[in-house]
Design an enzyme around this catalytic site. Structure first.
Site, PDB file in Angstrom:
ATOM      1  N   TYR A   1       0.836  -1.202   0.000  1.00 42.51           N
ATOM      2  CA  TYR A   1       0.000   0.000   0.000  1.00 42.51           C
ATOM      3  C   TYR A   1       0.872   1.253   0.000  1.00 42.51           C
ATOM      4  O   TYR A   1       0.638   2.199  -0.755  1.00 42.51           O
ATOM      5  CB  TYR A   1      -0.928  -0.008   1.222  1.00 42.51           C
ATOM      6  CG  TYR A   1      -1.595   1.324   1.491  1.00 42.51           C
ATOM      7  CD1 TYR A   1      -2.701   1.732   0.735  1.00 42.51           C
ATOM      8  CD2 TYR A   1      -1.122   2.186   2.479  1.00 42.51           C
ATOM      9  CE1 TYR A   1      -3.319   2.958   0.976  1.00 42.51           C
ATOM     10  CE2 TYR A   1      -1.725   3.411   2.720  1.00 42.51           C
ATOM     11  CZ  TYR A   1      -2.825   3.793   1.961  1.00 42.51           C
ATOM     12  OH  TYR A   1      -3.411   5.009   2.185  1.00 42.51           O
TER      13      TYR A   1
ATOM     14  N   LYS B   1       1.173   4.081  -2.978  1.00 42.71           N
ATOM     15  CA  LYS B   1       0.876   5.504  -2.768  1.00 42.71           C
ATOM     16  C   LYS B   1       2.072   6.380  -3.140  1.00 42.71           C
ATOM     17  O   LYS B   1       1.910   7.464  -3.712  1.00 42.71           O
ATOM     18  CB  LYS B   1       0.472   5.751  -1.310  1.00 42.71           C
ATOM     19  CG  LYS B   1      -0.948   5.338  -0.983  1.00 42.71           C
ATOM     20  CD  LYS B   1      -1.948   6.200  -1.758  1.00 42.71           C
ATOM     21  CE  LYS B   1      -3.371   5.968  -1.349  1.00 42.71           C
ATOM     22  NZ  LYS B   1      -4.325   6.775  -2.145  1.00 42.71           N
TER      23      LYS B   1
END
Length: 369
Positions: free
Chosen positions: A184, A188
């Site tokens: 994750y 990002k």
């Protein structure tokens, strides 16, 4: 690392990107991507309250009624001031229609792979491609500025111990040399970097700002909320104690307010803004606030600190458990001073954000009986 492009961009005057501001921007059309999202819905509420017209994207038209229900919980009945378009970040279809006639875009939609065993590629490629798809459509439609909802995960990951609070000059080190970086966080980081690169090389005058929130709390509007609200929910439901984990918090209403400030303020062009209400807290600090402020509703909240070995043992064998273990004892303090200084942002306190979250969970009957 600053991304200031200045305000004298020679491309600003090309035909498609005539950026002369109207005298009264209210009534302008703003696209909010991913209308089922927690932050997105609070952005819609803030835009409607400020007099804007809003269009939002959904992956399925079947979720329109759910979005409208959540907005009503938030105190809005938008009528014809809100419209919907079906568009998915993984495909081009719908994006031209979504951005048509929009002055601004708030882009917070992000594909989230399902299941613990999603590969790194399942996270990264859709996030990068999704950002580029939205930016390309916005540029081609003559949008003035895109505000990207990035994440603290693009700032804080892969660093050793810090002697100062994290700020907007920091980028996650995704090499893995200094510590574990989750898919994750990597997605990002790469997605935000790709957005800035696009603006520099292909933006043709399109403006960009990025918001990087820490754990987002505040009033839930329905059962589909943020990962961070789950922290409060599990405490209120009686989890056995508090792992030694540290986090900044921010109220979602203040995150929405910061998006609107970054959308219109000339000083926000080309800049990142960390959204955090104050100094970071340990989980036991959050539990203590709940016990002090929520009365009987917090009867199940435990304020004992769980030993690290137990947390590691419980989480062994799952990606989520390993990610929790990697955070034990790490101070993740961050500074929101830039947003305060540059944009006049004044967020609620940590305690107000925590209490508002818990009160909404009680109000919406989202806690176990």
């Amino acid at each position: 690392m600053s991304h200031s492009n200045g305000t004298n961009n020679p491309n600003d005057s090309n035909g498609l990107h005539d950026r002369n501001d109207t005298k009264d921007p209210r009534g302008d059309l703003v696209l909010v991507t991913g209308g089922t999202g927690f932050i997105a819905q609070h952005c819609i509420l803030a835009l409607l309250a400020s007099g804007y017209r809003v269009r939002t994207t959904l992956r399925s038209a079947k979720r329109e009624a759910e979005v409208l229900t959540h907005l009503r919980v938030g105190g809005a009945d938008p009528g014809d001031r809100l419209s919907f378009v079906v568009a998915d970040l993984s495909a081009d279809a719908g994006w031209t229609e979504a951005v048509a006639g929009c002055r601004y875009v708030l882009h917070g939609a992000s594909p989230t792979p399902s299941g613990d065993h999603a590969s790194e590629g399942d996270w990264i490629r859709p996030a990068v491609d999704g950002n580029l798809r939205v930016l390309r459509a916005a540029r081609d439609a003559g949008v003035k500025r895109v505000v990207l909802t990035s994440a603290f995960g693009a700032i804080c990951a892969g660093h050793g111990p810090m002697s100062r609070p994290f700020d907007e000059t920091d980028w996650s080190d995704i090499s893995g040399k200094s510590g574990e970086v989750w898919p994750y966080q990597k997605s990002k980081t790469l997605a935000e970097r790709a957005a800035w690169d696009f603006i520099a090389k292909e933006g043709r005058g399109l403006e960009l700002s990025a918001i990087n929130p820490v754990a987002v709390l505040g009033p839930a509007l329905g059962p589909d909320t943020s990962h961070s609200i789950g922290i409060i929910q599990r405490m209120m439901d009686g989890q056995p104690g508090c792992p030694k984990i540290n986090t900044g918090v921010v109220d979602v209403r203040d995150v929405a307010d910061l998006h609107l400030r970054a959308m219109t303020d000339p000083a926000a062009n080309g800049e990142r803004f960390l959204a955090t209400a104050g100094d970071s807290l340990w989980m036991v600090d959050i539990a203590t606030v709940l016990k002090r402020r929520l009365g009987a509703a917090a009867n199940r909240v435990k304020t004992r600190v769980l030993p690290n070995w137990l947390v590691k043992l419980i989480g062994r064998g799952t990606p989520a458990g390993r990610s929790v273990a990697s955070l034990l004892g790490r101070n993740l303090n961050a500074s929101g001073n830039k947003a305060r200084r540059v944009l006049g942002w004044r967020p609620r306190s940590n305690e107000e954000a925590i209490v508002a979250t818990a009160e909404s969970l009680v109000r919406l009957k989202m806690l176990r009986d």
